[in-house]
Design a protein around this motif. Structure first.
Motif, PDB file in Angstrom:
ATOM      1  N   TRP A 129      -5.438   3.906   4.481  1.00 33.97           N
ATOM      2  CA  TRP A 129      -5.052   3.353   6.001  1.00 33.97           C
ATOM      3  C   TRP A 129      -6.211   2.155   5.703  1.00 33.97           C
ATOM      4  N   LEU A 135       3.804  -0.758   4.018  1.00 35.21           N
ATOM      5  CA  LEU A 135       3.019   0.475   3.760  1.00 35.21           C
ATOM      6  C   LEU A 135       4.111   1.483   3.561  1.00 35.21           C
ATOM      7  N   VAL A 185       0.957  -1.031  -0.020  1.00 37.04           N
ATOM      8  CA  VAL A 185       0.005  -0.043  -0.089  1.00 37.04           C
ATOM      9  C   VAL A 185       0.919   1.252   0.080  1.00 37.04           C
ATOM     10  N   ALA A 208      -5.001  -0.647   3.947  1.00 38.32           N
ATOM     11  CA  ALA A 208      -3.841  -1.415   4.658  1.00 38.32           C
ATOM     12  C   ALA A 208      -4.369  -2.347   5.522  1.00 38.32           C
TER      13      ALA A 208
END
Length: 203
Positions: A115, A132, A65, A118
């Motif tokens: 997020w 991330l 991500v 994620a």
């Protein structure tokens, strides 16, 4: 090297090996790690993508991500999407570097979308490793709540899933929560000499 020096070297290496073997033998625990790559030097994302390639080589499903630098066409994104789409999912949530977007509300919204993705990828039992990329920048500017991120990683991350968070200026709360933290130090960079980002090195 003389024969005596070679003998001393051999004996020294035997002692070191014995000590290392003893230390490694005592390490039996396995767990999914929280890793942080931070610091002003180059190599934070590069290292994270290196681990993605290791996972692919070991047959470990993984996901990326990418926060912040979403509009930048990178070699790693191109390769993973074109050649390893089945092994690694790749998501982009950013719309470009913060100095390019110049729109805090849009940056916050993009980070929040990232997020949510994620969390889904981390919770997915198929994934063994989630990168991330540049999330530390989103945390630095408070686009994301550091307490929420740390709490999720500590309380909800599956026990055997590895998560790597990259970007400068990692917050102290994240560093405290992590199992492994590496700080990249800037010693010398071609930008200082007016050399632009080089394909294959920077992106």
């Amino acid at each position: 090297m003389s024969e005596d020096e070679n003998i001393r070297h051999t004996e020294k290496m035997k002692r070191i090996k014995a000590a290392r073997d003893k230390m490694i033998a005592g390490m039996t625990e396995e767990k999914g790690l929280i890793l942080v790559h931070t610091g002003p030097g180059k190599g934070k994302s590069s290292s994270g993508f290196g681990m993605i390639m290791r996972c692919i080589a070991h047959g470990m499903p993984c996901a990326v991500v990418q926060f912040i630098k979403g509009t930048w066409v990178t070699g790693e994104a191109k390769m993973l999407r074109e050649r390893f789409a089945d092994e690694c999912r790749f998501f982009v949530s950013g719309e470009g570097f913060t100095w390019e977007t110049q729109d805090r509300e849009r940056d916050i919204a993009a980070a929040q979308r990232g997020w949510e993705i994620a969390k889904e990828q981390i919770l997915d039992p198929e994934n063994r490793f989630v990168l991330l990329d540049e999330i530390n920048i989103a945390l630095r500017y408070d686009y994301l709540d550091i307490d929420e991120v740390v709490s999720f990683l500590l309380e909800h991350k599956p026990p055997m899933t590895h998560v790597c968070l990259t970007g400068r200026n990692a917050k102290p709360e994240l560093i405290e929560a992590a199992d492994l933290v590496t700080e990249m130090t800037a010693v010398k960079h071609p930008f200082r000499d007016g050399i632009k980002a080089q394909k294959g090195v920077e992106f």
